[in-house]
Every structure is written in structure tokens, then in C-alpha cells.
Design a protein around this motif. Structure first.
Motif, mmCIF file in Angstrom:
data_model
loop_
_atom_site.group_PDB
_atom_site.id
_atom_site.type_symbol
_atom_site.label_atom_id
_atom_site.label_comp_id
_atom_site.label_asym_id
_atom_site.label_seq_id
_atom_site.Cartn_x
_atom_site.Cartn_y
_atom_site.Cartn_z
ATOM 1 N N LEU A 215 0.630 -1.248 -0.025
ATOM 2 C CA LEU A 215 0.329 0.577 0.135
ATOM 3 C C LEU A 215 1.013 1.427 -0.426
ATOM 4 N N GLU A 216 0.517 1.857 -1.306
ATOM 5 C CA GLU A 216 1.178 3.196 -0.840
ATOM 6 C C GLU A 216 0.927 4.343 0.027
ATOM 7 N N ILE A 217 0.706 5.006 0.185
ATOM 8 C CA ILE A 217 -0.131 5.529 0.234
ATOM 9 C C ILE A 217 0.623 7.399 0.034
ATOM 10 N N GLY A 218 0.139 7.941 -1.170
ATOM 11 C CA GLY A 218 0.410 9.215 -1.841
ATOM 12 C C GLY A 218 1.770 8.615 -2.863
ATOM 13 N N THR A 219 0.635 8.947 -3.602
ATOM 14 C CA THR A 219 0.928 8.153 -5.728
ATOM 15 C C THR A 219 2.361 8.536 -5.847
ATOM 16 N N GLY A 220 2.360 10.553 -5.549
ATOM 17 C CA GLY A 220 3.402 11.158 -6.487
ATOM 18 C C GLY A 220 3.271 11.068 -7.849
ATOM 19 N N TRP A 221 4.445 10.706 -8.839
ATOM 20 C CA TRP A 221 3.452 10.715 -10.330
ATOM 21 C C TRP A 221 4.798 8.809 -10.957
ATOM 22 N N MET A 283 4.711 12.118 2.647
ATOM 23 C CA MET A 283 3.237 12.564 2.620
ATOM 24 C C MET A 283 2.615 13.062 3.981
ATOM 25 N N ILE A 284 2.683 12.927 4.910
ATOM 26 C CA ILE A 284 3.375 13.293 6.631
ATOM 27 C C ILE A 284 2.666 14.792 6.708
ATOM 28 N N GLU A 285 3.060 15.029 6.004
ATOM 29 C CA GLU A 285 4.038 16.641 6.167
ATOM 30 C C GLU A 285 2.000 17.551 5.475
ATOM 31 N N ALA A 286 1.549 16.645 4.718
ATOM 32 C CA ALA A 286 -0.027 16.697 4.298
ATOM 33 C C ALA A 286 -0.684 16.768 5.310
ATOM 34 N N VAL A 287 -1.223 16.065 6.252
ATOM 35 C CA VAL A 287 -1.887 15.560 7.104
ATOM 36 C C VAL A 287 -2.412 16.592 8.363
ATOM 37 N N GLN A 312 9.855 8.009 4.338
ATOM 38 C CA GLN A 312 9.692 9.340 4.671
ATOM 39 C C GLN A 312 9.721 10.650 4.912
ATOM 40 N N VAL A 313 9.828 11.887 5.725
ATOM 41 C CA VAL A 313 9.262 12.334 6.913
ATOM 42 C C VAL A 313 10.389 13.756 6.607
ATOM 43 N N LEU A 341 4.779 20.585 9.126
ATOM 44 C CA LEU A 341 5.876 19.530 9.277
ATOM 45 C C LEU A 341 6.123 19.305 11.116
ATOM 46 N N PRO A 342 6.148 18.129 11.160
ATOM 47 C CA PRO A 342 6.640 17.709 12.479
ATOM 48 C C PRO A 342 8.158 17.278 13.254
ATOM 49 N N SER A 343 8.032 17.275 14.422
ATOM 50 C CA SER A 343 9.375 17.382 14.827
ATOM 51 C C SER A 343 9.897 15.100 14.919
ATOM 52 N N GLU A 344 10.478 15.062 14.877
ATOM 53 C CA GLU A 344 11.065 14.062 15.150
ATOM 54 C C GLU A 344 10.559 13.529 16.579
ATOM 55 N N GLU A 345 10.686 14.018 17.644
ATOM 56 C CA GLU A 345 10.137 14.199 18.804
ATOM 57 C C GLU A 345 8.750 14.292 19.071
ATOM 58 N N VAL A 346 8.111 14.623 18.737
ATOM 59 C CA VAL A 346 6.276 14.367 18.027
ATOM 60 C C VAL A 346 5.801 13.164 17.957
ATOM 61 N N LEU A 347 6.686 12.689 16.309
ATOM 62 C CA LEU A 347 5.805 11.424 16.198
ATOM 63 C C LEU A 347 6.211 10.368 16.707
#
Length: 438
Positions: A215-221, A283-287, A312-313, A341-347
């Protein structure tokens, strides 16, 4: 008002009108005047201790790098309006001032790298505490609800496939590449190889091979889906961009992989099923901050027993994330509405609090992103005439150059990073038992 080029001299161009009409108005009044005085004083004080040269309209220069001709040069064509805009709306004003030609630079990324390296000191702590009171807040319309997420994605990714093709490489991959070397600086010919290397590292780490389901979330091209299918995997990829879906499907068909790859216009929250690998690249940056727990639980829910999640974040420092979480930025207003943009800590906190996932591998590649962005900038600048022929005017082009330079500076200064994170169920054996009893 005129629009200046990337060089040190302003050039005449079409007036700011149409979609850019709002930029013609510089904030006025007592508050704006006070803000201008504060910004002017803070900016001059900061630049005096930084390896930077600032040139004024009369040709005089100041700054800590004034005696070093190799230090980055920032040209203020209209110092008063520049300071007024920044005083009124912070980084939004800073970006809009570049869009209108009130400042320019031969190398905007170099200037911004110096400023990003000192970001924590540019504004005194007492004034930083007032940030949420004086700067614009996040508009409700850009919240990443199902409807908001579709609108946000369309704003950026549905500009034009032909537009993105002008500065991306043949893989049409719009995320950090992974080069085999960083010095000497990678060349354009290295980029497609480095993009495939990035994708292959993620596929390897997620265990993608013959017979696996992905499953890929965020296809790009479509490049990751294609490479996964070429390994013998079956891929379901979801995107919110109609333009990306259209080209990705065409690329899959051209590769002869339509029996292995499906690409759907679908929100990640609507995906069902369980997959051996769940992969999501930048893609997580758009969440959005409020939706991160739900996003992470979807990843966990969709992961089959014994499977792996590959993310990849892009991350930023935790304190800066907290300080700016509620305010509206130039990038959010013009480039990525709803972006966060999350921090690694919050993730790490959210993964621990909301899931039964554990981290099994981590790789940092921020400097690789800096080089990726530099190559995109060079190609975008070289394609200015072609970009214009697609209908993107000079103000848009200045906006896009600033976005690429702004992003490069974030990674080159170390303010931003890009991580590849590999997750799995914390107790694969227990998860397998639970799946059997469901």
C-alpha cells in the motif's frame, strides 16, 4: 512597483494584478509603522553579526560579511516596504516582499541559509512569546479534513504535470534523493540514479519483493509503485491529485504493469485491507498536526502481521514546531496549504501513545535533500521561458524560486531534516495471534 530579477538590479515587468493584486497593498497605519521600525532595528542588528552583505538602493552595504566578497548578498530595493511587510505578517511578509521585488539576491538559498542558521536568535525571546498574538493564525479552510485535504492537494499538485516535468528528473520523483556522494556536489545526471536509490532503500527496508502486497499512501507520479511492481509486488497506491493519478496511470501502462498496480483517487482514511508493506514518502507533511494520531493508526491498521511500514518524512526542531504550530506561514499560504512539519520527538510520542508500532530503522538524509533542491532550482531557472509559456507569470516564478531556495536553506542549515523511518508491530507474534482470532 516593479519586479526585480534574481540579480542585484530590479527589472521592469508587468504590474502586480489579477491573482496577485493583494500584493500591491503594503500595510499602512500606526501599527504598521511601529512594526517597520522594530523590524528594521532587529534586522540591522542581526545582519551585523552574520556572514551576510546587505545592499541598499544607494549602493551602500552593511553586515558582518561586508569585507568578504564571497559572503552571500541580499539586495534591498525598497527597505521601508520590506520592513513594513515583515513587521505586519512575519515570514509571510518576508516572502511576499521577495515576490514583489522589494528584495532580491543572486543566490537566495545562500542568503536564506545564513538566516536559517541563526533563526533562534533573529527575534528576541520576549518578542517570540508574542508570536501567536501578532501573526496570522491558521485559516480553518486549510484543515486537512477529507474535503480540505483534497483542496490542499489540488492547490499544489494539480498545477500542471508539464510544469513539474520542467524541473524534475525523468523519474518524476518529488522528494529527497539519496546520492552515493555529497562531495563534490552531485550533478544533474546523478539525480535520477539517486531518486531510484532512495526508492530502492525504502523497498528493501520494507521487505518488498515477489508476491508481497504494497500500500502506497501518496502516489506522486508513480515511480515507487512501478519499481515495487517490477520486483513482483502487487501495489495499491492512493493519491488526492487528479493530475498525478492521470500521469501515474499512463506511466504504469507504459511500463506494462497495469496487472500489478492500481492507482486510486482516494483519501488515506478510506483505505481498507491489510498489506505486507505500507509506504508513504513525504506525505505525512500534508496530514496536519491534529490528524497525525489518526494517520498513524491507519498505518498500523493497514499493516499485515509481520509487515513493515516505510516512511520518509521531513522534520523540524521540536521547540520551533511548538512555537509555530498555530501560526500561518508563507509556505502554507502560497505553496502547501494545510502543511505541517512534525518534529521527530512528536512522532515518537504519538507512535508510542496511539499505536503498538516500534521503530526498527532510521536514516537521516537532510543534506541529500539540500542537493536535490539545488538541482531542481537550477533546472527551474533554466526553464523560465518554458514555465512562462505554460502560463505561469513572473510573480509565480519568483514565488516558486523562493520556495525552492527556502527549502534548500532549511536543509543546508540543518534546521530541517529528512528521515527514513521503518516501523513494525511491536510484537509480531502477538499481532499474528490477534489476527487469527479476529
Amino acid at each position: 512597483m516593479t519586479i526585480s530579477s534574481c540579480g542585484t538590479q530590479p527589472t521592469t515587468s508587468a504590474p502586480i494584478a489579477g491573482r496577485w493584486a493583494h500584493l500591491a497593498e503594503v500595510p499602512r497605519g500606526v501599527r504598521a509603522g511601529a512594526g517597520r521600525l522594530v523590524v528594521d532595528a532587529l534586522f540591522r542588528r542581526a545582519v551585523q553579526r552574520l556572514p551576510l552583505r546587505v545592499e541598499l538602493p544607494d549602493g551602500t552595504t552593511f553586515g558582518g560579511g561586508v569585507h568578504d566578497p564571497t559572503s552571500p548578498l541580499m539586495v534591498l530595493h525598497d527597505p521601508d516596504d520590506f520592513a513594513t511587510r515583515v513587521g505586519a505578517t512575519g515570514l509571510i511578509g518576508f516572502g511576499e516582499s521577495y515576490m514583489t521585488g522589494e528584495w532580491s539576491a543572486p543566490d537566495p538559498a545562500a542568503v536564506l541559509t545564513v538566516l536559517a542558521s541563526d533563526l533562534g536568535q533573529l527575534v528576541p525571546a520576549p518578542l517570540q512569546m508574542l508570536r501567536s498574538l501578532v501573526l496570522p493564525g491558521q485559516p480553518a479552510r486549510t484543515r486537512a479534513t477529507r474535503a480540505g485535504a483534497r483542496s490542499n492537494a489540488a492547490h499544489h499538485y494539480d498545477l500542471s504535470n508539464d510544469f513539474f516535468a520542467l524541473f524534475l528528473d525523468e523519474t518524476m520523483t518529488y522528494s529527497a534523493a539519496l546520492f552515493d556522494r555529497l562531495s563534490p556536489a552531485p550533478l544533474w545526471g546523478d539525480l535520477a540514479v539517486a531518486q531510484r536509490a532512495k526508492i530502492d532503500r525504502l523497498l528493501d527496508a520494507a521487505g518488498v519483493g515477489a508476491g508481497t502486497s504494497v500500500l502506497e499512501i501518496g502516489t506522486g507520479w508513480g515511480e515507487l509503485a512501478i519499481r515495487a511492481a517490477q520486483r513482483g509486488a502487487t501495489v495499491r497506491s492512493v493519491t488526492l491529485s487528479a493530475q498525478q493519478q492521470r500521469l501515474a496511470c499512463a506511466r504504469v501502462a507504459e511500463a506494462g504493469l497495469t496487472d500489478r498496480v492500481s492507482i486510486e483517487l482516494c483519501d488515506y482514511r478510506e483505505v481498507d485491507g491489510r498489506y505486507d508493506a505500507v509506504i508513504s514518502v513525504e506525505m505525512i507533511e500534508a496530514v496536519g498536526y491534529d490528524y497525525l494520531p489518526g494517520y498513524l493508526t491507519v498505518l498500523e491498521r493497514d499493516l499485515a502481521p509481520g509487515g513493515r511500514i516505510a516512511l520518509q518524512v521531513i522534520t523540524m526542531p521540536h521547540d520551533r514546531m511548538q512555537a509555530g504550530r498555530a501560526t500561518h506561514t508563507w509556505v502554507q499560504k502560497y505553496i502547501f496549504p494545510g502543511g505541517f512539519l512534525p518534529s521527530e520527538e512528536v512522532l515518537a510520542q504519538l507512535i508510542s501513545r496511539h499505536t503498538e508500532l516500534e521503530l526498527v530503522d532510521r536514516a537521516a538524509m537532510g543534506q541529500h535533500y539540500a542537493h536535490t533542491l539545488r538541482l531542481w532550482q537550477d533546472r527551474f531557472t533554466a526553464a523560465a521561458d518554458q514555465v512562462g509559456a505554460l502560463g505561469f507569470d513572473e510573480v509565480f516564478q519568483r514565488m516558486w524560486r523562493l520556495y525552492l531556495a527556502y527549502s534548500e536553506a532549511g536543509f543546508r542549515s540543518g534546521y530541517l531534516d529528512t528521515l527514513q523511518l521503518i516501523l513494525r508491530h511491536r510484537d509480531p507474534a502477538a499481532e499474528l495471534d490477534a489476527a487469527v482470532t479476529r
